[in-house]
Design a protein around this motif. Structure first.
Motif, PDB file in Angstrom:
ATOM      1  N   UNK A   9       3.547  25.614  85.451  1.00 35.53           N
ATOM      2  CA  UNK A   9       3.930  27.000  85.172  1.00 35.53           C
ATOM      3  C   UNK A   9       3.357  27.438  83.824  1.00 35.53           C
ATOM      4  N   UNK A  10       3.476  26.558  82.823  1.00 34.45           N
ATOM      5  CA  UNK A  10       2.953  26.861  81.485  1.00 34.45           C
ATOM      6  C   UNK A  10       1.443  27.068  81.541  1.00 34.45           C
ATOM      7  N   UNK A  11       0.764  26.178  82.256  1.00 35.12           N
ATOM      8  CA  UNK A  11      -0.694  26.276  82.375  1.00 35.12           C
ATOM      9  C   UNK A  11      -1.105  27.551  83.104  1.00 35.12           C
ATOM     10  N   UNK A  12      -0.414  27.872  84.207  1.00 37.53           N
ATOM     11  CA  UNK A  12      -0.780  29.043  85.009  1.00 37.53           C
ATOM     12  C   UNK A  12      -0.576  30.348  84.248  1.00 37.53           C
ATOM     13  N   UNK A  13       0.570  30.488  83.582  1.00 35.21           N
ATOM     14  CA  UNK A  13       0.837  31.746  82.881  1.00 35.21           C
ATOM     15  C   UNK A  13      -0.127  31.906  81.708  1.00 35.21           C
ATOM     16  N   UNK A  14      -0.461  30.798  81.040  1.00 32.56           N
ATOM     17  CA  UNK A  14      -1.420  30.850  79.940  1.00 32.56           C
ATOM     18  C   UNK A  14      -2.799  31.265  80.418  1.00 32.56           C
ATOM     19  N   UNK A  16      -3.578  33.000  83.179  1.00 36.46           N
ATOM     20  CA  UNK A  16      -3.572  34.387  83.646  1.00 36.46           C
ATOM     21  C   UNK A  16      -3.611  35.370  82.480  1.00 36.46           C
ATOM     22  N   UNK A  17      -2.894  35.048  81.404  1.00 39.92           N
ATOM     23  CA  UNK A  17      -2.902  35.925  80.227  1.00 39.92           C
ATOM     24  C   UNK A  17      -4.266  35.877  79.538  1.00 39.92           C
ATOM     25  N   UNK A  21      -5.120  38.976  83.344  1.00 41.36           N
ATOM     26  CA  UNK A  21      -4.574  39.333  84.659  1.00 41.36           C
ATOM     27  C   UNK A  21      -3.067  39.521  84.506  1.00 41.36           C
ATOM     28  N   UNK A  22      -2.696  40.591  83.804  1.00 39.44           N
ATOM     29  CA  UNK A  22      -1.319  40.757  83.377  1.00 39.44           C
ATOM     30  C   UNK A  22      -0.369  41.058  84.542  1.00 39.44           C
ATOM     31  N   UNK A  23      -0.825  41.845  85.491  1.00 40.80           N
ATOM     32  CA  UNK A  23       0.030  42.160  86.642  1.00 40.80           C
ATOM     33  C   UNK A  23       0.331  40.893  87.443  1.00 40.80           C
ATOM     34  N   UNK A  28       3.887  36.293  88.796  1.00 42.47           N
ATOM     35  CA  UNK A  28       4.078  34.848  88.766  1.00 42.47           C
ATOM     36  C   UNK A  28       5.307  34.491  87.921  1.00 42.47           C
ATOM     37  N   UNK A  29       5.440  35.165  86.776  1.00 44.02           N
ATOM     38  CA  UNK A  29       6.572  34.894  85.903  1.00 44.02           C
ATOM     39  C   UNK A  29       7.894  35.269  86.530  1.00 44.02           C
ATOM     40  N   UNK A  30       7.925  36.362  87.268  1.00 42.50           N
ATOM     41  CA  UNK A  30       9.157  36.802  87.925  1.00 42.50           C
ATOM     42  C   UNK A  30       9.683  35.733  88.876  1.00 42.50           C
TER      43      UNK A  30
END
Length: 281
Positions: A9-14, A16-17, A21-23, A28-30
């Protein structure tokens, strides 16, 4: 729904940001990030040993538990906060960023993002955050952004009749010196009255040394924290003595970027020669 492990999760959100790819990051964060997570006082997550030492020097709080890098909650909530802010979700972003800073109060990326939220809402909090981000920065880019934020603060105070155009100009010119072309000109530069600041000029150009002398006289930051440079040098020497040349270079390079110290550059050259010799053996 598949439950993803936290490191993923940490890797994916990092990622994407970083890819802006904020949307997608918000979606993903939701699904994967709990904004209601309770932080336990004394629990911290640092990206490297330097951040831990910065925390210990400036904040001096007791570390009861330190999470490993693979469980870096500060980066997780910091990156999620960035995505939420870019999508206009201000309250959720504020919540995420404050959680990031509970896990790591010296997370400069989160501080700079939080400053964007507080700039117009709470000027004095914006000033405090900007001073903190300047104090804890260990990259030229973050230091430049912090100085730019301080320029914005003093410019806004000037426009309200309470501030100082001289200080606003000094911080902006300093931000350009640290960040170069990465610091966008835009609306801020258009509002600054550089021609009125004659005492900063030498032979028709603004003199960085004079700017630094002025900011020091006002009790304001004008360069990287000497404490951080010293910590980086110490870490570099310790790692070199332990024959960990690559990590030593990481910290010596930070020290040189922040100080321009020729002695540090000489050490970096020696270590690079060590690496080259070993590669050719």
């Amino acid at each position: 729904m598949e439950i993803k492990p936290l490191p993923q999760i940490i890797e994916n959100i990092g990622r994407l940001v970083e890819e802006e790819k904020y949307e997608e990051a918000c979606a993903f964060g939701l699904e994967n990030i709990d904004l209601n997570k309770e932080h336990v006082p004394g629990e911290y997550a640092f990206r490297n040993i330097l951040e831990e030492y910065i925390f210990q020097f400036f904040i001096q709080d007791e570390i009861k538990r330190k999470y490993p890098l693979m469980l870096d909650y500060s980066s997780l909530y910091g990156d999620y906060g960035i995505a939420l802010l870019r999508m206009g979700k201000f309250e959720e972003s504020l919540k995420s960023l404050k959680l990031a800073l509970k896990y790591n109060p010296v997370n400069v990326k989160a501080l700079l993002t939080l400053a964007e939220i507080e700039r117009d809402k709470n000027p004095e909090e914006y000033l405090k955050i900007s001073l903190d981000s300047a104090r804890y920065s260990y990259s030229r880019e973050n230091l430049a952004e912090s100085f730019k934020n301080l320029s914005c603060y003093f410019l806004n105070k000037n426009e309200s009749g309470e501030g100082n155009m001289k200080t606003a100009c000094a911080f902006y010119l300093l931000s350009r010196q640290w960040g170069g072309e990465k610091i966008a000109a835009g609306e801020l530069e258009e509002k600054l009255d550089f021609d009125s600041i004659h005492e900063f000029k030498v032979n028709g150009s603004h003199d960085i040394l004079k700017i630094k002398e002025y900011l020091k006289s006002e009790g304001l930051p004008c360069e990287a924290s000497i404490e951080i440079i010293t910590i980086c040098k110490t870490l570099g020497f310790q790692l070199d003595q332990a024959k960990k040349v690559v990590p030593a270079l990481f910290y010596f390079n930070i020290a040189y970027d922040l100080s321009g110290d020729p002695a540090v550059k000489e050490t970096i050259d020696i270590l690079n020669e060590k690496i080259d010799r070993k590669a050719n053996e």
